[in-house]
Design an enzyme around this catalytic site. Structure first.
Site, PDB file in Angstrom:
ATOM      1  CG  HIS A 105      -1.030   5.580  -1.437  1.00 58.58           C
ATOM      2  ND1 HIS A 105      -1.714   5.018  -0.391  1.00 58.58           N
ATOM      3  CD2 HIS A 105       0.262   5.226  -1.261  1.00 58.58           C
ATOM      4  CE1 HIS A 105      -0.883   4.345   0.381  1.00 58.58           C
ATOM      5  NE2 HIS A 105       0.336   4.464  -0.115  1.00 58.58           N
ATOM      6  CB  SER A 149      -1.530   1.960   4.679  1.00 64.20           C
ATOM      7  OG  SER A 149      -1.440   2.568   3.422  1.00 64.20           O
TER       8      SER A 149
HETATM    9  N1  COA Z   1       0.995   8.856   1.038  1.00 67.79           N
HETATM   10  C1  COA Z   1       0.687   8.183   2.141  1.00 67.79           C
HETATM   11  N2  COA Z   1       1.353   7.078   2.542  1.00 67.79           N
HETATM   12  C2  COA Z   1       2.355   6.673   1.770  1.00 67.79           C
HETATM   13  C3  COA Z   1       2.734   7.336   0.611  1.00 67.79           C
HETATM   14  C4  COA Z   1       2.006   8.481   0.236  1.00 67.79           C
HETATM   15  N3  COA Z   1       2.266   9.184  -0.842  1.00 67.79           N
HETATM   16  N4  COA Z   1       3.783   6.691   0.059  1.00 67.79           N
HETATM   17  C5  COA Z   1       4.037   5.657   0.865  1.00 67.79           C
HETATM   18  N5  COA Z   1       3.195   5.653   1.902  1.00 67.79           N
HETATM   19  C6  COA Z   1       3.168   4.705   3.021  1.00 67.79           C
HETATM   20  C7  COA Z   1       2.334   3.498   2.718  1.00 67.79           C
HETATM   21  O1  COA Z   1       0.995   3.695   3.116  1.00 67.79           O
HETATM   22  C8  COA Z   1       3.003   2.430   3.515  1.00 67.79           C
HETATM   23  O2  COA Z   1       2.513   2.492   4.842  1.00 67.79           O
HETATM   24  P1  COA Z   1       2.558   1.209   5.773  1.00 67.79           P
HETATM   25  O3  COA Z   1       4.003   0.817   5.926  1.00 67.79           O
HETATM   26  O4  COA Z   1       1.957   1.700   7.018  1.00 67.79           O
HETATM   27  O5  COA Z   1       1.767   0.128   5.085  1.00 67.79           O
HETATM   28  C9  COA Z   1       4.468   2.851   3.541  1.00 67.79           C
HETATM   29  O6  COA Z   1       4.476   4.229   3.240  1.00 67.79           O
HETATM   30  C10 COA Z   1       5.303   2.081   2.565  1.00 67.79           C
HETATM   31  O7  COA Z   1       4.811   2.308   1.298  1.00 67.79           O
HETATM   32  P2  COA Z   1       4.523   1.367   0.078  1.00 67.79           P
HETATM   33  O8  COA Z   1       4.550   2.300  -1.079  1.00 67.79           O
HETATM   34  O9  COA Z   1       3.273   0.580   0.234  1.00 67.79           O
HETATM   35  O10 COA Z   1       5.777   0.492  -0.015  1.00 67.79           O
HETATM   36  P3  COA Z   1       6.120  -0.875   0.603  1.00 67.79           P
HETATM   37  O11 COA Z   1       7.401  -0.674   1.315  1.00 67.79           O
HETATM   38  O12 COA Z   1       5.038  -1.533   1.339  1.00 67.79           O
HETATM   39  O13 COA Z   1       6.298  -1.731  -0.724  1.00 67.79           O
HETATM   40  C11 COA Z   1       7.211  -2.406  -2.766  1.00 67.79           C
HETATM   41  C12 COA Z   1       7.420  -1.702  -1.466  1.00 67.79           C
HETATM   42  C13 COA Z   1       5.872  -3.103  -2.833  1.00 67.79           C
HETATM   43  C14 COA Z   1       7.262  -1.393  -3.869  1.00 67.79           C
HETATM   44  C15 COA Z   1       8.361  -3.409  -2.879  1.00 67.79           C
HETATM   45  O14 COA Z   1       8.281  -4.327  -1.808  1.00 67.79           O
HETATM   46  C16 COA Z   1       8.311  -4.162  -4.190  1.00 67.79           C
HETATM   47  O15 COA Z   1       8.753  -3.657  -5.185  1.00 67.79           O
HETATM   48  N6  COA Z   1       7.797  -5.411  -4.199  1.00 67.79           N
HETATM   49  C17 COA Z   1       7.721  -6.241  -5.379  1.00 67.79           C
HETATM   50  C18 COA Z   1       8.791  -7.329  -5.340  1.00 67.79           C
HETATM   51  C19 COA Z   1      10.129  -6.788  -5.784  1.00 67.79           C
HETATM   52  O16 COA Z   1      10.341  -6.432  -6.908  1.00 67.79           O
HETATM   53  N7  COA Z   1      11.079  -6.748  -4.834  1.00 67.79           N
HETATM   54  C20 COA Z   1      12.410  -6.256  -5.059  1.00 67.79           C
HETATM   55  C21 COA Z   1      12.484  -4.782  -4.798  1.00 67.79           C
HETATM   56  S1  COA Z   1      14.113  -4.142  -5.065  1.00 67.79           S
END
Ligand code: COA
Length: 162
Positions: free
Chosen positions: A17, A128
């Site tokens: 990240h 993560s």
């Molecule tokens: N390096 C290391 N790990 C990474 C990474 C990077 N550069 N980029 C992503 N990852 C990993 C994360 O650690 C995470 O791991 P995990 O699943 O083991 O926890 C995984 O990839 C997913 O990444 P993350 O960026 O945390 O995305 P998410 O899928 O958890 O969250 C949101 C997505 C929060 C952006 C999305 O749910 C959101 O926008 N929520 C707000 C509500 C909303 O607007 N919803 C409508 C969306 S259309």
């Protein structure tokens, strides 16, 4: 002033990240790291703990802010006058999910563009959940997270074992 929002669960923030934050801050005037709600996940750290942790990690970057929001990402971006959402793409397997979210966010708010950045290839396998699992099982996560995150992780896991 070009502002971008970098949303994620960050449970916890990793070097992967941070790599994306560093790339984004070279492109945008301001980057706001947004600790978001993903309804599919039950994070180990609370929102406040994640915000505090990330603030410690990015304190050296002048143009990076940290916040949390439990509503729609595009609403947060609008409030902050951001014109871009930054997401990292580690591998082809990220693409479909990211493509769907980017298009949905564009449908919700046409003026905000999702920008994909690729972290260094050494972070391709990193996420993560793996960091939490390795830490829980007593493995060394120092290659994946900064020292402060490692300390907070082991403190948190210890407190849960009590
Ligand atoms: N390096 C290391 N790990 C990474 C990474 C990077 N550069 N980029 C992503 N990852 C990993 C994360 O650690 C995470 O791991 P995990 O699943 O083991 O926890 C995984 O990839 C997913 O990444 P993350 O960026 O945390 O995305 P998410 O899928 O958890 O969250 C949101 C997505 C929060 C952006 C999305 O749910 C959101 O926008 N929520 C707000 C509500 C909303 O607007 N919803 C409508 C969306 S259309």
């Amino acid at each position: 002033m070009k502002t971008a929002v970098y949303p994620g669960t960050f449970d916890p923030i990793t070097y992967g990240h941070i790599d994306i934050i560093e790339r984004a801050r070279d492109i945008f005037d301001k980057v706001i790291v947004m600790v978001a709600q993903n309804p599919e996940k039950q994070p180990l750290f609370t929102d406040t703990e994640r915000v505090t942790m990330i603030k410690k990690v990015v304190s050296k970057y002048r143009n990076v802010e940290v916040d949390s929001y439990d509503g729609l990402l595009v609403e947060f971006a609008k409030r902050k006058k951001a014109t871009a959402i930054v997401r990292g793409l580690r591998a082809v397997s990220d693409f479909e999910y990211e493509f769907q979210m980017a298009l949905m966010n564009r449908k919700l708010e046409a003026n905000i563009t999702t920008v994909f950045l690729m972290p260094h290839e050494k972070y391709t396998y990193l996420n993560s959940s793996l960091v939490r699992e390795i830490s829980r099982l007593g493995g060394d996560v120092s290659e994946f997270v900064p020292p402060i995150v490692r300390q907070l992780l082991s403190k948190k896991l210890k407190s849960l074992r009590k």
